[in-house]
Scaffold this motif. Structure first.
Motif, PDB file in Angstrom:
ATOM      1  N   ILE A 196      26.641-105.197  28.911  1.00 25.87           N
ATOM      2  CA  ILE A 196      26.059-104.542  27.606  1.00 25.87           C
ATOM      3  C   ILE A 196      24.520-104.331  27.821  1.00 25.87           C
ATOM      4  O   ILE A 196      23.986-103.180  27.668  1.00 25.87           O
ATOM      5  CB  ILE A 196      26.303-105.157  26.494  1.00 25.87           C
ATOM      6  CG1 ILE A 196      27.992-105.126  26.144  1.00 25.87           C
ATOM      7  CG2 ILE A 196      25.664-104.562  25.032  1.00 25.87           C
ATOM      8  CD1 ILE A 196      28.208-106.235  24.782  1.00 25.87           C
ATOM      9  N   ALA A 197      23.964-105.382  28.321  1.00 22.29           N
ATOM     10  CA  ALA A 197      22.397-105.530  28.598  1.00 22.29           C
ATOM     11  C   ALA A 197      22.062-104.695  29.753  1.00 22.29           C
ATOM     12  O   ALA A 197      20.892-104.630  30.099  1.00 22.29           O
ATOM     13  CB  ALA A 197      22.076-106.978  28.765  1.00 22.29           C
ATOM     14  N   LEU A 198      23.068-104.074  30.565  1.00 18.92           N
ATOM     15  CA  LEU A 198      22.471-103.166  31.433  1.00 18.92           C
ATOM     16  C   LEU A 198      21.496-102.133  31.206  1.00 18.92           C
ATOM     17  O   LEU A 198      20.658-101.769  32.220  1.00 18.92           O
ATOM     18  CB  LEU A 198      23.877-102.574  32.210  1.00 18.92           C
ATOM     19  CG  LEU A 198      23.724-101.847  33.547  1.00 18.92           C
ATOM     20  CD1 LEU A 198      23.312-102.734  34.762  1.00 18.92           C
ATOM     21  CD2 LEU A 198      24.823-101.023  34.039  1.00 18.92           C
ATOM     22  N   GLU A 248      20.827-111.699  20.793  1.00 21.51           N
ATOM     23  CA  GLU A 248      21.153-111.281  19.495  1.00 21.51           C
ATOM     24  C   GLU A 248      21.054-109.648  19.323  1.00 21.51           C
ATOM     25  O   GLU A 248      22.082-109.352  18.567  1.00 21.51           O
ATOM     26  CB  GLU A 248      19.800-111.898  18.605  1.00 21.51           C
ATOM     27  CG  GLU A 248      19.783-113.179  17.926  1.00 21.51           C
ATOM     28  CD  GLU A 248      19.483-114.065  19.334  1.00 21.51           C
ATOM     29  OE1 GLU A 248      18.967-113.547  20.322  1.00 21.51           O
ATOM     30  OE2 GLU A 248      19.804-115.252  19.041  1.00 21.51           O
ATOM     31  N   GLN A 249      20.554-109.163  20.325  1.00 19.94           N
ATOM     32  CA  GLN A 249      20.407-107.800  20.241  1.00 19.94           C
ATOM     33  C   GLN A 249      21.687-107.220  20.998  1.00 19.94           C
ATOM     34  O   GLN A 249      22.113-106.283  20.504  1.00 19.94           O
ATOM     35  CB  GLN A 249      19.334-107.245  21.315  1.00 19.94           C
ATOM     36  CG  GLN A 249      17.891-107.287  20.830  1.00 19.94           C
ATOM     37  CD  GLN A 249      16.719-106.990  21.458  1.00 19.94           C
ATOM     38  OE1 GLN A 249      16.681-107.535  22.967  1.00 19.94           O
ATOM     39  NE2 GLN A 249      15.710-106.555  21.011  1.00 19.94           N
ATOM     40  N   VAL A 250      22.042-107.961  21.870  1.00 16.58           N
ATOM     41  CA  VAL A 250      23.515-107.594  22.615  1.00 16.58           C
ATOM     42  C   VAL A 250      24.503-107.724  21.379  1.00 16.58           C
ATOM     43  O   VAL A 250      25.625-106.791  21.379  1.00 16.58           O
ATOM     44  CB  VAL A 250      23.719-108.452  23.699  1.00 16.58           C
ATOM     45  CG1 VAL A 250      25.284-108.453  24.163  1.00 16.58           C
ATOM     46  CG2 VAL A 250      22.929-107.990  24.865  1.00 16.58           C
ATOM     47  N   VAL A 251      24.603-108.587  20.910  1.00 15.01           N
ATOM     48  CA  VAL A 251      25.538-108.697  19.643  1.00 15.01           C
ATOM     49  C   VAL A 251      25.524-107.948  18.756  1.00 15.01           C
ATOM     50  O   VAL A 251      26.682-107.333  18.092  1.00 15.01           O
ATOM     51  CB  VAL A 251      25.490-110.285  19.151  1.00 15.01           C
ATOM     52  CG1 VAL A 251      26.355-110.466  17.767  1.00 15.01           C
ATOM     53  CG2 VAL A 251      25.823-111.704  20.035  1.00 15.01           C
ATOM     54  N   ALA A 252      24.195-107.421  18.281  1.00 14.73           N
ATOM     55  CA  ALA A 252      24.217-106.432  17.221  1.00 14.73           C
ATOM     56  C   ALA A 252      24.701-105.113  17.781  1.00 14.73           C
ATOM     57  O   ALA A 252      25.255-104.428  17.133  1.00 14.73           O
ATOM     58  CB  ALA A 252      22.737-106.344  16.980  1.00 14.73           C
ATOM     59  N   ALA A 253      24.550-104.896  19.055  1.00 13.39           N
ATOM     60  CA  ALA A 253      25.054-103.503  19.744  1.00 13.39           C
ATOM     61  C   ALA A 253      26.524-103.567  19.734  1.00 13.39           C
ATOM     62  O   ALA A 253      27.270-102.766  19.377  1.00 13.39           O
ATOM     63  CB  ALA A 253      24.635-103.441  21.042  1.00 13.39           C
ATOM     64  N   ALA A 254      27.201-104.775  20.016  1.00  9.30           N
ATOM     65  CA  ALA A 254      28.587-104.977  20.148  1.00  9.30           C
ATOM     66  C   ALA A 254      29.390-104.935  18.851  1.00  9.30           C
ATOM     67  O   ALA A 254      30.556-104.461  18.422  1.00  9.30           O
ATOM     68  CB  ALA A 254      29.050-106.312  20.736  1.00  9.30           C
ATOM     69  N   ALA A 311      25.264 -98.216  25.361  1.00  4.87           N
ATOM     70  CA  ALA A 311      24.505 -96.990  24.911  1.00  4.87           C
ATOM     71  C   ALA A 311      23.940 -97.254  23.840  1.00  4.87           C
ATOM     72  O   ALA A 311      22.652 -96.615  23.397  1.00  4.87           O
ATOM     73  CB  ALA A 311      25.550 -95.743  25.002  1.00  4.87           C
ATOM     74  N   LEU A 312      24.342 -97.984  22.644  1.00  6.59           N
ATOM     75  CA  LEU A 312      23.412 -98.014  21.629  1.00  6.59           C
ATOM     76  C   LEU A 312      22.365 -99.174  21.859  1.00  6.59           C
ATOM     77  O   LEU A 312      21.480 -98.789  21.155  1.00  6.59           O
ATOM     78  CB  LEU A 312      24.597 -98.783  20.476  1.00  6.59           C
ATOM     79  CG  LEU A 312      25.581 -97.996  19.775  1.00  6.59           C
ATOM     80  CD1 LEU A 312      26.537 -98.964  19.100  1.00  6.59           C
ATOM     81  CD2 LEU A 312      25.158 -97.259  18.688  1.00  6.59           C
ATOM     82  N   LEU A 313      22.700-100.191  22.659  1.00  5.71           N
ATOM     83  CA  LEU A 313      21.356-100.874  23.012  1.00  5.71           C
ATOM     84  C   LEU A 313      20.493-100.230  23.636  1.00  5.71           C
ATOM     85  O   LEU A 313      19.119-100.405  23.416  1.00  5.71           O
ATOM     86  CB  LEU A 313      21.883-102.069  23.897  1.00  5.71           C
ATOM     87  CG  LEU A 313      20.915-103.050  24.265  1.00  5.71           C
ATOM     88  CD1 LEU A 313      20.380-103.814  23.177  1.00  5.71           C
ATOM     89  CD2 LEU A 313      21.341-104.089  25.352  1.00  5.71           C
ATOM     90  N   ALA A 314      20.734 -99.172  24.365  1.00  3.78           N
ATOM     91  CA  ALA A 314      19.679 -98.251  25.114  1.00  3.78           C
ATOM     92  C   ALA A 314      18.933 -97.396  24.224  1.00  3.78           C
ATOM     93  O   ALA A 314      17.781 -97.161  24.452  1.00  3.78           O
ATOM     94  CB  ALA A 314      20.245 -97.581  26.190  1.00  3.78           C
TER      95      ALA A 314
END
Length: 608
Positions: free
Chosen positions: A456-458, A466-472, A511-514
């Motif tokens: 996800i963090a790619l 926390e940011q990764v979990v929020a995107a997931a 993609a959301l995290l990006a």
């Protein structure tokens, strides 16, 4: 941003030609390619070969000392000081031989390691700069073969064969020098079987390079047939075609065996005769027969035969090792041709004067595109994607949908016309800037063999948990991940497995995290079951909110609410408008919709 799927999983354009193999070159081209590849370590190869050559000379000295020792001990009275001198010289040469050969091996192996690292690094850099669409036209197996297998094919040549060639050339010369020094007449007679072997070997191996190339090609075909058979066995068995598929594989096997026998059979008897001519018993017979005649004629003494008996029987031994080295050289040349072809793959040019896009408005102006100068896939396409709107591409398979969509993240550059982001041509935007503005979610899910957090963090390597979990959570995949054995630390493919729909939601989380303002969606629900599809559609709705979105739709029902729908046919935009407007036109889109309604499935799929 980093793209939501890695380059090697990019979806192939729907009108792309069949994957083309990385082309090999002719014999001259292969030699040139090999020379280019080993250039960074050529100096060390020469140094290693020089050490090996010196070691070969040192290896001959103890055998010369045996003759001198016999001559000294048989003299009356024996010179004991000379005996010890000869023994010490033999011992010193023995130690020097091991030191020199060890140094040669160390130098060549270090050179091989550095060369492999250099080539793989160059390949990785080149593949990182080729158009992403290139990966859709070349199989991962071909790339893996070049990056791993064919680089490994250089190992034997660099680490071993170069030194073997040096030893094979120097050892006979050193032996002949000693024998000619002892008795030039007997040396000439001892050389006769060797000359016969050299002439016969040259005739036997005439055209060896072409034959080896044919052998490698046949081996590649049987490997491909084996891979195809294994990969497709589930399908062919399901349709009762296992016997036919197995028969095809056996035909390839028989063809390879026939090609191998056609190459080797004519060489077996001549090579056996040539080898027997320089074997130990034959050489001993020639030396003793001629030597005893010389002794009987009074031309030399019996003790003079000792160097010939000790050295002569091994005169041709190093020559027999050339077969393995010659094969390694031919294989390395073929591998070098393929590696060089991959290193020469055209890359997308970087802008000379980088520019920044001003906004997220996307425009295609009179864009045409063709693969490898074939028939146009896109033909004078004009369209505008306004910020905050959703544009859908629909049409039959082969219409050019994926090709058009692939121009936005610059999988390729148009043959004519231009693609603009924020008023700036994509060719003027650096790649790292472009992928901060354009993201994509493809129908082929791209997950690395890494933890789910890393996957996800790619898009943002420094993202916190926390940011990764929020995107997931936003992608509706958090519950799936937390149910796995190690949660977000679960490694995909090792201690955790995801369904197609779950994996797709992971790429949506990426993609959301990006958080790119422009988004390309290529039928992101294609792998989903009905239960996952609803979750994916909900995640996509969140992802598309407030962004400039281009979506490729095979299922027309998923894009009825799009701000504009573009109908592509044969590379042209034949209709555009909203869903109700296009139905009222009663044209191509209306027929696709009617076909969907009649079949109960998607019209786009029905016409694919």
């Amino acid at each position: 941003m980093a793209p939501s799927a890695p380059p090697d999983t990019a979806s192939p354009p729907d009108t792309a030609p069949p994957p083309a193999p990385v082309e090999n070159t002719g014999a001259t081209g292969q030699r040139d390619a090999l020379g280019r590849l080993i250039a960074p370590v050529r100096g060390r190869l020469v140094a290693g070969a020089a050490c090996q050559a010196a070691g070969a000379v040192a290896a001959v000295v103890p055998y010369v000392c045996i003759g001198e020792l016999a001559r000294t001990l048989l003299s009356t009275p024996p010179d004991h000081d000379r005996v010890w001198t000869v023994v010490l010289v033999a011992a010193a040469a023995f130690v020097a031989r091991f030191a020199l050969v060890g140094a040669a091996g160390a130098i060549s192996h270090h050179a091989d390691t550095d060369l492999g690292l250099d080539i793989r690094t160059r390949l990785a850099r080149r593949l990182g700069r080729v158009p992403l669409g290139w990966f859709g036209r070349h199989s991962g197996g071909q790339i893996k073969t070049a990056v791993q297998d064919e680089v490994s094919a250089l190992h034997t040549l660099v680490a071993h064969a170069a030194n073997d060639f040096a030893a094979a050339a120097i050892t006979p010369l050193a032996v002949l020098g000693c024998l000619f020094w002892a008795d030039w007449r007997l040396a000439l007679i001892s050389l006769t079987p060797v000359l016969f072997f050299v002439v016969a070997y040259a005739r036997i191996t005439r055209g060896y390079g072409e034959q080896m190339s044919a052998y490698v090609a046949a081996l590649g075909r049987i490997n491909a047939a084996a891979v195809e058979f294994v990969r497709g066995i589930a399908v062919v068995k399901a349709f009762g075609q296992a016997r036919r598929a197995h028969a095809r594989f056996l035909r390839e096997t028989d063809a390879f065996a026939a090609a191998f026998l056609a190459w080797t059979a004519p060489m077996l008897r001549p090579f056996a005769i040539a080898t027997a001519a320089v074997s130990g018993p034959t050489m001993l017979l020639v030396i003793l027969g001629a030597g005893l005649g010389f002794v009987a004629a009074g031309w030399c003494s019996a003790v003079d035969l000792i160097p010939f008996v000790v050295l002569g029987i091994g005169l041709a031994g190093p020559l027999l090792n050339l077969e393995h080295s010659a094969s390694a050289l031919q294989l390395a040349r073929g591998a070098a041709g393929n590696i060089t072809a991959l290193l020469d793959t055209a890359t997308l040019p970087e802008p000379g004067e980088p520019k920044e896009p001003a906004g997220s408005r996307v425009e295609l102006r009179d864009v045409s595109f063709a693969y490898d100068h074939r028939a146009p896939v896109l033909d004078h396409v004009d369209l505008v994607l306004e910020p905050g709107t959703v544009t859908a591409l629909v049409g039959p398979s082969g219409a050019g949908k994926s090709t058009l969509a692939g121009l936005l993240p610059r999988f390729a550059d148009p043959g004519s016309g231009s693609v603009l982001l924020g008023g700036t041509d994509l060719r003027d935007i650096p790649a790292e800037v472009l992928y901060q503005h354009i993201g994509f979610v493809l129908q082929d899910v791209g997950l690395l063999r890494a933890s789910l957090h890393e996957n996800i963090a790619l898009a943002r390597p420094g993202a916190t948990r926390e940011q990764v979990v929020a995107a997931a959570r936003a992608a509706r995949v958090h519950e799936v991940i937390t149910a796995l054995p190690r949660g977000y630390d679960t490694v995909v493919g090792e201690d955790g497995h995801l369904s197609g729909g779950e994996a797709q939601r992971v790429t949506i989380a990426r993609a959301l995290l990006a958080d790119a303002p422009v988004l390309v969606l290529d039928e992101a629900t294609s792998w989903a079951d009905p239960e996952s599809e609803a979750a994916i559609q909900d995640a996509l709705s969140r992802l598309a909110r407030g962004r400039t979105v281009l979506v490729i739709a095979h299922r027309l029902s998923t894009v009825t609410g799009a701000d504009q729908i573009l109908v592509l046919d044969a590379g042209r935009v034949v209709e555009r408008g909203r869903h109700d407007e296009l139905l009222a036109l009663d044209g191509r889109y209306a027929r696709l919709w009617a076909a969907q309604s009649a079949s109960g499935t998607d019209a786009g799929e029905a016409t694919s």
